[in-house]
Design a protein around this motif. Sequence first.
Motif, PDB file in Angstrom:
ATOM      1  N   SER A   1       3.383  -2.287  16.338  1.00  0.00           N
ATOM      2  CA  SER A   1       2.823  -1.247  15.486  1.00  0.00           C
ATOM      3  C   SER A   1       0.921  -1.408  16.024  1.00  0.00           C
ATOM      4  N   THR A   2       0.630   0.084  15.735  1.00  0.00           N
ATOM      5  CA  THR A   2      -0.471   0.474  15.969  1.00  0.00           C
ATOM      6  C   THR A   2      -1.602   0.974  14.562  1.00  0.00           C
TER       7      THR A   2
ATOM      8  N   ALA B   1       0.586   0.340  21.056  1.00  0.00           N
ATOM      9  CA  ALA B   1       1.574  -0.562  20.752  1.00  0.00           C
ATOM     10  C   ALA B   1       2.935   0.486  20.340  1.00  0.00           C
ATOM     11  N   GLU B   2       2.614   0.913  19.409  1.00  0.00           N
ATOM     12  CA  GLU B   2       3.437   2.327  18.547  1.00  0.00           C
ATOM     13  C   GLU B   2       4.633   3.349  19.961  1.00  0.00           C
ATOM     14  N   MET B   3       3.733   3.911  20.623  1.00  0.00           N
ATOM     15  CA  MET B   3       4.190   4.434  21.820  1.00  0.00           C
ATOM     16  C   MET B   3       5.729   4.004  22.063  1.00  0.00           C
ATOM     17  N   LEU B   4       5.948   2.951  22.164  1.00  0.00           N
ATOM     18  CA  LEU B   4       7.440   2.216  22.659  1.00  0.00           C
ATOM     19  C   LEU B   4       8.306   2.367  21.168  1.00  0.00           C
ATOM     20  N   PRO B   5       8.257   2.137  20.215  1.00  0.00           N
ATOM     21  CA  PRO B   5       8.819   2.507  19.113  1.00  0.00           C
ATOM     22  C   PRO B   5       9.584   4.148  19.129  1.00  0.00           C
TER      23      PRO B   5
ATOM     24  N   ARG C   1      -1.654  -4.689  16.564  1.00  0.00           N
ATOM     25  CA  ARG C   1      -1.560  -5.497  15.632  1.00  0.00           C
ATOM     26  C   ARG C   1      -1.421  -7.206  17.085  1.00  0.00           C
ATOM     27  N   ILE C   2      -0.620  -7.226  17.704  1.00  0.00           N
ATOM     28  CA  ILE C   2      -0.533  -7.798  18.483  1.00  0.00           C
ATOM     29  C   ILE C   2      -0.583  -7.462  19.698  1.00  0.00           C
ATOM     30  N   GLY C   3      -0.634  -6.931  21.240  1.00  0.00           N
ATOM     31  CA  GLY C   3      -1.200  -6.301  21.445  1.00  0.00           C
ATOM     32  C   GLY C   3      -0.742  -6.851  23.046  1.00  0.00           C
ATOM     33  N   GLN C   4       0.961  -7.470  22.619  1.00  0.00           N
ATOM     34  CA  GLN C   4       1.269  -7.914  24.397  1.00  0.00           C
ATOM     35  C   GLN C   4       0.704  -6.762  25.013  1.00  0.00           C
ATOM     36  N   LEU C   5       0.730  -7.816  26.302  1.00  0.00           N
ATOM     37  CA  LEU C   5       0.305  -6.709  27.535  1.00  0.00           C
ATOM     38  C   LEU C   5       1.735  -6.093  28.196  1.00  0.00           C
TER      39      LEU C   5
END
Length: 454
Positions: free
Chosen positions: A47-48, A225-229, A58-62
């Motif tokens: 989520s963003t 990150a929200e762009m993936l979902p 929120r997490i920002g996994q690489l």
Amino acid sequence: MLEPVYQVDVVIVGAGIAGLSAAHRLTSAGITTAVLEAAPCAGGRMSTEKVDGFRLDRIGQLLSTSFPELRLTPGLESLPVRRFAPGVLLHRDGRTHRAGAPAAGGSARGALHAVRALASAPRNPAVAPGRAGAPVGGAVDQARLGAALGRIASTPVERILARPEMPAAQALAQRGVPARTIDGFLRPLLAALLCDPGLSTSSRCADLALRAFASGRLCVPEGGAEMLPELLARALPAGTVHTGVRVTSVSTTSVTTAEHGEIRCRAVLLATDARAAARLLPGLRVPDFHPVTVVHHTTDEPSASFAAGASLLLDADRGGPVAHTAVLSNVDPSRAPAGRVLISSTVLGRPPESVDTAVRIHLSRLYGTSTRRWETLAVHHTPEAVPAMRPPHDLRRPVRLLAGLYVCGDHRDTSTVQGALHSAHRAAAAILTDLGATGSMHRADPAPTLPRAA
């Protein structure tokens, strides 16, 4: 016996990237699918948050450009990614050095060239201009590391999975790599890639992370990150995803929800996080988790003045709470409004008290500038951010629990975006096989309309 009447072929519980990517594969094969999400929106941990024109993960996994599932997952073909500068920056003994991965293709020659210590921007007097005192050691140590990165980039995954398994920290000590290289480069890099500061992760998983780093480039999704979902949900038939629906029980032929009562189906796929899945299926294994805290700051200081540029900056000294940080607006300009800079920093493990103050003090040393006038945009703490992968770790935990009941997510594979997508791929394939639809590749029927609970 006649097959019982059902309202939808497959019900997927959870609209994170695993559930959404499985739904895409199923609907593409003509399987009617309903995705139920308890939260008000899809995405799960990917989520963003939007704050005054900033996009804050929120997490920002690489991510890595070498993740196969980013290319193989239907719906993500158009995912735009923004790459970090090659390699990483390492802060050690008050100086900043650049160390990198092999060039694409994993050649040892490319690795040797990239691992050289390089100067950053000339305005920063703390940047080491040569190889002496570099975190990875002298020229011979750099050559060894470069060759090792080149080898692991070209090592087949099957060979890595066949290696003896132990905690990653123990494996590093047995690899014959100089202690300075381990402490100055491999430890901070693996901690960032695995979200595991103690390196208790399985050595096989650590080697897979190093392989991805050495054969690709670190990157982030453009726009957050929200762009993936979001891309995955957008590619599904209208009405497939239902948010605000709380599932209270599951079986092989139905799910029961608080809002819509019982929904009959031919198969159920649990695509929630591990703890939520175990609540619906008592006895399902729940792993330990690595907590992650992400602190976002902004400043009106020109982005060009940051010596880090578009690099990921790691603290090889471990002299504060920040494991890694980046001027993220230099990597992805869409994450900050014009004229503003976004600095995103990650704290691994349990955060200190007054985390923002501790992070500011640490960042002032890492970036060589005062942070007193920086504005704090958000502090996101996620206690159960990443499932732990301590040995022995099964990277291919079964996705089929019973005929008609399946489970997927990063807790069934590796604790990465790649792992979540791959587990969904495996689960969708198992469902299609069990439903006898492996050869069916036609447009799915319209998404079902869920009933209202009486």
